[in-house]
Design an enzyme around this catalytic site. Structure first.
Site, mmCIF file in Angstrom:
data_model
loop_
_atom_site.group_PDB
_atom_site.id
_atom_site.type_symbol
_atom_site.label_atom_id
_atom_site.label_comp_id
_atom_site.label_asym_id
_atom_site.label_seq_id
_atom_site.Cartn_x
_atom_site.Cartn_y
_atom_site.Cartn_z
ATOM 1 N N GLU A 9 -30.429 18.829 33.026
ATOM 2 C CA GLU A 9 -30.755 17.945 32.044
ATOM 3 C C GLU A 9 -31.861 18.239 31.161
ATOM 4 O O GLU A 9 -32.017 17.778 29.991
ATOM 5 C CB GLU A 9 -30.948 16.610 32.926
ATOM 6 C CG GLU A 9 -29.982 16.296 34.105
ATOM 7 C CD GLU A 9 -28.496 15.873 33.172
ATOM 8 O OE1 GLU A 9 -28.771 15.566 32.050
ATOM 9 O OE2 GLU A 9 -27.538 15.943 33.930
ATOM 10 N N HIS A 47 -30.847 19.577 28.196
ATOM 11 C CA HIS A 47 -30.141 18.542 26.891
ATOM 12 C C HIS A 47 -31.432 18.009 26.508
ATOM 13 O O HIS A 47 -31.410 17.665 25.157
ATOM 14 C CB HIS A 47 -29.578 17.383 27.940
ATOM 15 C CG HIS A 47 -28.229 17.808 28.392
ATOM 16 N ND1 HIS A 47 -26.894 17.964 27.461
ATOM 17 C CD2 HIS A 47 -27.510 17.729 29.541
ATOM 18 C CE1 HIS A 47 -26.018 18.311 28.110
ATOM 19 N NE2 HIS A 47 -26.396 18.111 29.354
HETATM 20 ZN ZN ZN Z 1 -24.833 18.207 30.741
#
Ligand code: ZN
Length: 487
Positions: free
Chosen positions: A253, A256
Site C-alpha cells: 500500500e 500506491h
Molecule cells: Zn494494490
C-alpha cells in the site's frame, strides 16, 4: 471540476469511514445516503450544460494546452460511461455496491456464500449491462478490462498469461519439491500488534512516505485511498501470528501511496492528479512489495529494526534467513498471502472465472465449485470452505470486475521498470544503505509526476525506452527463484 472533486472527496471519505469506523448496523443507512449522493453525481455528470461545454472543448482539443486537453479527454470518457446508463439503474447500482460490501463481510466471516450470492449476481448483471450500454458492439468483459487498463483485452491477456504460465509452472513444481529447504516457521510465532504497528511506521519512514500527508489505518482488507496528493490513506490488517502479512501489506500500500504523493504540483486540483491506470498503480505497489521489498538489500536495511522489536521471536535468525523465509514459495489458498511466484496463478484463476461470469457461461450458483476446481488445476490444492475460496477477495463485492489482471500486468510492468532503473541507479546499494531517495526520485521523474497526463503505454516507453514486454518479468522471476532454491 471543483464540484466534481468535492463530491469525489466527500464520498471517498465516507467509504473510508464505512471501512474503518462505521458500526455494522449502519450499512443500510449508508447505502441510502450513497444512493442520494450518487443521484446528485449522476445529474451533475450528465447535465446538458457540462456535456455541451466538454463537447465544445473536445472539438477544439488540438488548440488546448497538454493538461487541459487530457482533462477534456477524461471528462468526455467519464460522461460517456455514465450518460449511457438510465439514472434509476445507476442509483440502484451504487446503493447495491454500498450494501454489498457489508453483506460480503458477513458472508465471509460466517462462510455463508448463499448470503452474498444474490448481490454478486446483481452486480455481475449490472456490470455486463452497463458495459453493453457503453459499447454495444464490443464484448462486455473487454470493455470492463479496458476501464482498468487501456488496451487490455482478452486476446492480449490470454497471450500474456499463456507465456507466464509456461515459464512459471516448472518453477512452481521445482520449488514445491524443495520447499523444506527453507524454514519460515519463525514468521508465525507470536508478534504483538502494538509492536507490529511500530514496525509499520519504521517501514513507511524507510520508504520515504511523508506522514504529514499519509496516514495508516486498520481494516479487514487493506487498501489505499486518496483524495489529493495531500491526503493519502493506506491501511493494513495485523495478524498476531503472522509477521510478514501486515509488513508486506504496508510496503504494498505504501507503493500506491508514493505514486499518489508524488504526482506533479501542476496537477493539484485536476482530475489528472492520480495514477495513470490500475495496472500502473499495481506496478508501483508490487514493485515495492516484491522487487524491492523482498530483495536482500531491503531486508538487510530493515532487519536490524525488526530484530530490535522482536529479539525473542527472532533469536538466532539472520537477515539471510529472513530474506529466504519471506521468499519461500508454497502453493496456498489466499491470494493476498501468496508468495511472489505462485501469486500469478491466483490472478489467472480469477481471470478465467470473471471471463465466464461476465460472458454468462458460468452462473453464480456454480461459482464456488468452479473456484475449487481451478485451484486444484492450477495450484494442486483445494479450499475446504468458501471463506478460503470465492469469498476471500473484496473486489467483486465492490463491483470491480476486470480489475484482477491489473495485478499480473502490474507485476510485469514493475520488472521492466526495475530493469531500466538499474541502468541509472545502483538500486541495491542505496536500498541496502536504507536510502530510497534515489529510487523515488527516478520513478517520480519517469512516472509518478505525470499522474494521468500520460497513458500507461507512453509511461512505459518513457521509463524503459521500449514498449511493454513480459520477458523482463519472466527473466526476473526465473533468476530469482533459481538463485533462491539453487535450481
Ligand atoms: Zn494494490
Amino acid at each position: 471540476m471543483k464540484k466534481k472533486q468535492a463530491y469525489r472527496h466527500a464520498t471517498g471519505v465516507m467509504y473510508y469511514d464505512m471501512e474503518t469506523a462505521m458500526p455494522k448496523g449502519g450499512a443500510e443507512d449508508f447505502a441510502k445516503t450513497m444512493g442520494v449522493l450518487s443521484e446528485e453525481i449522476y445529474k451533475m455528470e450528465t447535465s446538458e450544460e457540462l456535456k455541451a461545454l466538454v463537447a465544445e472543448l473536445y472539438e477544439h482539443k488540438d488548440e488546448l494546452d497538454e493538461i487541459t486537453r487530457r482533462e477534456v479527454e477524461e471528462h468526455q470518457e467519464s460522461i460517456a460511461r455514465i450518460a449511457c446508463i438510465p439514472m434509476e439503474e445507476y442509483v440502484d447500482y451504487e446503493s447495491t455496491v454500498s450494501m454489498a460490501s457489508s453483506v460480503w463481510q458477513k458472508a465471509k466471516q460466517e462462510n455463508d456464500y448463499k448470503l452474498f450470492e444474490p448481490y454478486l449476481k446483481k452486480l455481475i448483471d449490472y456490470n455486463r449491462k452497463f458495459a453493453l450500454y457503453y459499447a454495444p458492439e464490443k464484448d462486455p468483459y473487454d470493455t470492463l478490462l479496458d476501464q482498468y487498463e487501456k488496451g487490455m483485452n482478452r486476446e492480449m491477456l490470454d497471450r500474456f498469461f499463456d507465456e507466464i504460465a509456461k515459464a512459471f509452472r516448472p518453477l512452481v513444481e521445482k520449488t514445491a519439491a524443495k520447499r523444506d529447504e527453507i524454514d519460515d516457521s519463525f514468521l508465525f510465532k507470536n508478534y504483538p500488534i502494538d509492536l507490529q504497528d511500530k514496525l509499520s511506521r519504521e517501514v513507511m519512514q524507510l520508504m520515504g512516505i511523508d506522514g504529514n500527508y499519509c496516514t495508516l489505518g486498520e481494516v479487514e482488507h487493506p487498501f489505499t485511498d486518496n483524495y489529493s496528493k495531500h491526503d493519502v490513506r493506506i491501511t493494513t490488517h495485523y495478524h498476531e501470528d503472522m509477521l510478514a502479512s501486515s509488513f508486506y501489506s504496508v510496503v504494498h500500500e505504501g507503493g500506491h501511496a508514493l505514486y499518489e504523493l508524488n504526482t506533479g504540483d501542476e496537477l493539484i486540483g485536476s482530475p489528472l492528479a492520480s495514477g495513470a491506470s490500475m495496472g500502473m498503480h499495481e506496478s508501483q505497489s508490487r514493485l515495492f512489495e516484491n522487487i524491492i521489498g523482498r530483495s536482500y538489500a531491503f531486508v538487510k536495511a530493515i532487519y536490524p529494526k525488526i530484530l530490535a522489536l522482536f529479539p525473542e521471536q527472532l533469536k538466532g535468525i539472520t537477515d539471510v534467513d529472513f530474506y529466504r523465509a519471506v521468499n519461500k514459495s508454497v502453493p496456498s489458498l489466499i491470494r493476498t498471502e501468496a508468495d511472489e511466484l505462485t501469486y500469478c496463478f491466483h490472478v489467472m484463476i480469477r481471470y478465467e472465472l470473471e471471463k465466464q461470469l461476465i460472458g454468462g457461461t458460468l452462473s453464480t450458483e456454480e461459482l464456488p465449485e468452479k473456484w475449487k476446481e481451478l485451484y486444484e488445476k492450477y495450484l494442486g490444492i483445494r479450499p475446504e470452505t468458501d471463506t478460503e475460496g470465492c469469498l476471500q477477495d473484496s473486489h467483486w463485492a465492490g463491483g470491480s470486475f476486470g480489475y484482477f489482471p491489473s495485478y499480473a500486468i502490474g507485476s510485469a510492468y514493475g520488472a521492466q521498470i526495475m530493469e531500466s532503473m538499474k541502468k541509472d541507479v545502483d538500486v541495491d546499494a542505496c536500498v541496502a544503505k536504507g536510502d530510497l531517495s534515489p529510487v523515488n526520485a527516478w520513478i517520480t521523474e519517469k512516472i509518478w509526476k505525470y499522474g494521468m497526463l500520460k497513458k500507461p503505454a507512453e509511461l512505459i516507453r518513457n521509463a524503459c525506452g521500449a514498449a511493454f514486454d513480459p520477458k523482463y518479468y519472466v527473466d526476473y522471476m526465473t533468476k530469482k527463484y533459481n538463485q533462491l532454491y539453487k535450481l
